[in-house]
Design an enzyme around this catalytic site. Structure first.
Site, PDB file in Angstrom:
ATOM      1  N   LYS A 192     -37.296 -69.174  27.246  1.00  0.00           N
ATOM      2  CA  LYS A 192     -37.110 -68.604  28.571  1.00  0.00           C
ATOM      3  C   LYS A 192     -38.466 -68.116  29.063  1.00  0.00           C
ATOM      4  O   LYS A 192     -38.944 -67.052  28.679  1.00  0.00           O
ATOM      5  CB  LYS A 192     -36.117 -67.435  28.518  1.00  0.00           C
ATOM      6  N   GLU A 268     -43.706 -58.531  20.415  1.00  0.00           N
ATOM      7  CA  GLU A 268     -45.109 -58.227  20.714  1.00  0.00           C
ATOM      8  C   GLU A 268     -45.105 -57.554  22.067  1.00  0.00           C
ATOM      9  O   GLU A 268     -44.810 -58.183  23.089  1.00  0.00           O
ATOM     10  CB  GLU A 268     -45.946 -59.509  20.701  1.00  0.00           C
ATOM     11  N   CYS A 302     -52.225 -57.903  27.072  1.00  0.00           N
ATOM     12  CA  CYS A 302     -51.639 -56.790  26.325  1.00  0.00           C
ATOM     13  C   CYS A 302     -52.664 -56.017  25.510  1.00  0.00           C
ATOM     14  O   CYS A 302     -52.498 -54.824  25.256  1.00  0.00           O
ATOM     15  CB  CYS A 302     -50.527 -57.310  25.416  1.00  0.00           C
ATOM     16  N   GLU A 399     -49.642 -48.331  30.140  1.00  0.00           N
ATOM     17  CA  GLU A 399     -50.186 -49.681  30.251  1.00  0.00           C
ATOM     18  C   GLU A 399     -50.110 -50.112  31.713  1.00  0.00           C
ATOM     19  O   GLU A 399     -49.033 -50.350  32.249  1.00  0.00           O
ATOM     20  CB  GLU A 399     -49.397 -50.653  29.375  1.00  0.00           C
TER      21      GLU A 399
END
Length: 501
Positions: A192, A268, A302, A399
């Site tokens: 996906k 992750e 990331c 973040e």
């Protein structure tokens, strides 16, 4: 079907035709059961590129059923590792043959630099497929030294049907971070892709079929996370989910896995990575490392080094030089070979980054450079550096996933370690120093999954990658990634009258 209106860019890059917009299930491109579609947009302009099939629970059911049939009764798990590896090698060759088109698709859909897609992401993906193709016939168990009159050994068997949910910041790389080791292990799967960047995943499904991957082994269901993604994570016939994305969504993935069939989960997730620059560092090199650590890929990575700590003796020189260097960081059309930074992936992410910049100003941080949009259309943001940042400010804790650096000063090694670890994340860190003792001490003290010393973004197929704390569970890359897609089975038989044990 849809196609890009312009035939080429100003740099002479041929704009790609949009060939694949439907779901890929059981070796065929098909419409969603509902007939619904969604728009994928060009972040350079905000204009629609194509309408993509919007998969939902019913489509996921179809994809899982075909993947289950291919796993339980198909030939892929039953091939020798050598045969799987040979098909994967052909797959890698096909990726290389279409590298320019794939690089252009990624640039068009995600705003990623065309040149870097062409020389890094796409060839990196094909080499990753080759790496795991070479591992496919080297999956083996162990002979056990049993204490009783028994012979024991282990088998390593494919885990089954896998659901891969991948993010929008590195669509090609993340596709193969997950698909390549799962294929080598003998699994079947449903991918996906992020709804913002579906185009290359569909193209890779097409190339997989051309390479000889049997129908039902590699399926791609495009759609939204709360529909198609949620259906995968909660499905009772999916044996494992591998997810890359935000920590918030990672929680939902784990919850859905627990509430359904307790499927295995690897995650992750987010990061707020520190770059620690000690006073013995070469300041010019440190500036280059720090700048790339946060502004590369427009900060949509990331492991972005968004918290930069500089020892006080060189802080003023570093601040002056990083400000000067940022003026030479070119933001613009990602098809232009001279550009360093393209647009944020979509309007939502663009607005999120600007809100964090505004929040930083309101909390009392000072903008050293940048801080504004830099185009009348599209989702472009200036590379932004904040000074006077405190560790409890949102811009230093959250973040942001954009080109925003928090620049801070420290005195001692102990302070640097403590502040670097003062985060809920633990994905990566950078250290810049000429002192081996400092490098060794700090690298062992920081709780993060990968530490780069005097470099940054030094990824390799053989190097495992993953997080501590709320940055995730499990590892991508290297043989550690292959292990995620394998069960260990012990087989024990009695031995009668053996002359030795």
């Amino acid at each position: 079907m849809a196609s890009e209106a312009n035939s080429s860019t100003g740099d002479g890059v041929q704009m790609p035709e949009i060939k694949f917009t439907k779901l890929f299930i059981n070796g065929c491109f098909v419409d969603a059961v509902s007939g619904e579609t969604f728009e994928t947009r060009d972040p350079r302009t905000g204009e629609v590129i194509a309408n993509i099939a919007a998969g939902d629970k019913e489509d996921v059911d179809l994809a899982v059923n075909t993947a289950r049939e291919a796993f339980d009764h198909g030939k892929w798990p039953r091939m020798s590792g050598f045969e799987r590896g040979r098909i994967m090698m052909k797959y890698a060759d096909l990726i290389d043959q279409h590298a320019e088109e794939l690089a252009a698709l990624e640039c068009l859909d995600a705003g990623k630099l065309f040149l870097l897609n062409k020389i890094l992401d796409v060839p990196g993906a094909s080499n990753m497929v080759r790496y795991y193709a070479g591992a496919a016939d080297k999956i083996h168990g162990e002979t056990l030294k049993m204490q009783g009159e028994f012979q024991g050994y282990t088998l390593r068997e494919p885990i089954g049907v896998v659901g891969h949910i991948i993010p929008w910041n590195f669509p090609t790389v993340m596709f193969f971070f997950k698909v390549a080791p799962a294929l080598a292990a003998g699994c079947t799967m449903i991918v996906k892709p992020a709804e913002q960047t579906p185009l290359t995943a569909l193209y890779y499904a097409h190339l997989g079929k051309q390479a000889g991957i049997p129908d039902g082994v590699l399926n791609v269901v495009t759609g939204f996370g709360h529909t198609a993604g949620a259906a995968i994570t909660a499905h009772m016939d999916v044996d494992k989910v591998s997810f890359t994305g935000s920590t918030e969504v990672g929680r939902l993935v784990m919850e859905a896995a627990a509430r359904s069939n307790l499927k295995s989960v690897s995650l992750e997730l987010g990061g707020k990575s520190p770059v620690i620059i000690f006073d013995d560092a070469d300041v010019d090199m440190a500036v280059d490392v720090a700048r790339k650590a946060i502004f590369f890929n427009k900060g949509e990575i990331c492991v972005a080094g968004s918290r930069v700590y500089v020892q006080e003796e060189i802080y003023d020189e570093f601040e002056r030089k990083i400000a000067e260097s940022s003026k030479n960081w070119i933001v613009g059309d990602p098809f232009d070979a001279h550009v360093h930074q393209g647009p944020q992936v979509d309007k939502k992410q663009f607005e999120k980054v600007l809100k964090y910049i505004d929040h930083g100003k309101r909390e009392g941080a000072t903008i050293l450079t940048g801080g504004k949009p830099c185009s009348e259309k599209g989702f472009y943001i200036e590379p932004t550096i904040f000074t006077d940042v405190k560790d409890d400010m949102l811009i230093a804790k959250d973040e942001i996933f954009g080109p925003v650096m928090s620049l801070m000063k420290f005195k001692t090694i102990e302070e640097a370690i403590e502040r670097a670890n003062n985060t809920r994340y633990g994905l990566a860190a950078g250290i810049v120093t000429k002192d081996l003792n400092i490098a060794n001490r700090v690298s062992r003290s920081i709780r993060a999954g990968i530490i780069w010393i005097n470099c940054y973004f030094a990824f390799d197929n053989d190097c495992p990658f993953g997080g501590y704390k709320m940055s995730g569970i499990g590892r991508d890359g290297g043989m550690h990634a292959l292990e995620k897609y394998l069960h260990v089975k012990s087989v024990v038989t009695p031995i009668y009258g053996s002359p030795w044990r």
